[in-house]
Scaffold this active site. Structure first.
Site, PDB file in Angstrom:
ATOM      1  N   CYS A   1      44.941  38.207  35.271  1.00 20.14           N
ATOM      2  CA  CYS A   1      43.661  38.064  34.576  1.00 20.14           C
ATOM      3  C   CYS A   1      43.697  38.980  33.353  1.00 20.14           C
ATOM      4  O   CYS A   1      44.731  39.568  33.049  1.00 20.14           O
ATOM      5  CB  CYS A   1      42.485  38.378  35.501  1.00 20.14           C
ATOM      6  SG  CYS A   1      42.543  40.031  36.229  1.00 20.14           S
ATOM      7  N   THR A   2      42.583  39.119  32.656  1.00 23.96           N
ATOM      8  CA  THR A   2      42.578  39.832  31.371  1.00 23.96           C
ATOM      9  C   THR A   2      43.023  41.285  31.479  1.00 23.96           C
ATOM     10  O   THR A   2      43.958  41.721  30.823  1.00 23.96           O
ATOM     11  CB  THR A   2      41.176  39.767  30.730  1.00 23.96           C
ATOM     12  OG1 THR A   2      40.729  38.415  30.735  1.00 23.96           O
ATOM     13  CG2 THR A   2      41.210  40.297  29.307  1.00 23.96           C
TER      14      THR A   2
END
Length: 319
Positions: free
Chosen positions: A181-182
């Site tokens: 994810c980010t």
């Protein structure tokens, strides 16, 4: 660290106990305002998740204060240098949970989570057979950029991910699962949930896409497109070796990396589109949204009924 730009954007999170999130949020907002920072910080009993921007001096003071708080011992800040603020205002908000999974039986990453892989190890793992790479972000984030070969779960938001996994159990069983994810916060819980569900070989990208893109060894390799970020920058580059555009214009399917929100406030869907198509389609994702009486593009540009009718006619004629 050599500084070349006057501002910084800090991205960070930490799972740690905050006894009174409401009280902490109010005090933290006051503190951030005193430093003249701008950003968005979420606070819950399980910890903190934030992005904020300020000058080098302001961000240094903020990081120093956080590092001096025993609750945030060991917190890691991901730092981007910028020419100005990445936010318009400062918000610090209490929340029931830092990331919205809404599990009946919540996951504590301190008790159960997937193996942490540093960028180089994640890079090598992606190239192995029997590996499934799962993007743990929202659909519009994936559409702007993702790792080569990553699976895009058929979901709109993070909280739908567990149901999707259960529906696709047969495809995933017996495979090595990689999640990303980010910045890493969503994968801490998601990978832990996968382990609890019985998946034996689950790993997560330590520090997320942002860390991967800055790593001097991998230099963002195997990433296509850009990384969606939740501030006014919208997108940041990841792959330092090559830039492959994967985003497609909502209206024409042409390569595009420019996000706008649908002009109908009741929809507000994020769509990729060029400036030309934004004007042509009144920044609306559908005919229904174009004819909305609350169309923000129409209001913003003070378009007359005749101008709107002409635009709609032109769209119809082009079909």
């Amino acid at each position: 660290m050599a500084t070349t730009k006057p501002y910084r954007v800090l991205l960070y999170y930490m799972y740690t106990t905050i006894e009174n999130p409401e009280e902490f949020a109010a005090e933290h907002l006051e503190f951030c305002n005193s430093l003249e920072l701008k950003g968005r910080i979420l606070v819950a009993k399980e910890g903190i998740n934030g992005t904020c921007s300020g000058t080098v001096e302001q961000t240094e003071k903020y990081m120093e204060a956080m590092n001096n708080d025993p609750r945030f011992d060991g917190i890691v800040f991901k730092i981007d240098e910028e020419e100005g603020h990445a936010f318009k205002k400062m918000h610090v908000r209490p929340r029931p949970e830092l990331v919205t999974l809404r599990l009946e039986d919540d996951i504590n990453p301190h008790e159960i989570t997937g193996k942490y892989l540093e960028p180089k190890d994640f890079y090598e793992a992606m190239k192995q057979e029997d590996t499934v790479i799962i993007d743990a972000r929202n659909d519009y984030e994936f559409d702007l950029g993702h790792f080569k070969g990553a699976i895009k779960p058929d979901i709109e938001s993070f909280r739908e991910l567990p149901d999707w996994i259960r529906e696709n159990k047969e495809t995933l069983e017996g495979k090595k699962i990689l999640t990303y994810c980010t910045g890493g916060i969503r994968c801490e819980k998601f990978s832990g949930w996968l382990v609890r569900e019985g998946y034996e070989d689950v790993s997560q990208l330590h520090g997320g896409i942002v860390t991967y893109g800055k790593d001097p060894e991998v230099q963002g390799e195997l990433w296509d497109g850009q990384c969606y970020v939740f501030d006014e920058r919208i997108a940041v580059p990841v792959n330092q070796k090559e830039h492959v555009i994967v985003g497609k214009d909502h209206f024409t399917g042409e390569p595009c990396e420019r996000y706008v929100n649908c002009s109908n406030p009741e929809c507000n869907k994020k769509i990729l589109c060029s400036e030309e198509n934004e004007a042509k389609y009144l920044r609306a994702c559908s005919h229904k949204c174009r004819v909305s009486p609350r169309n923000r593009y129409v209001i913003q540009h003070e378009l007359t009924e005749e101008q709107v009718a002409a635009a709609l006619e032109k769209i119809e004629a082009g079909k």
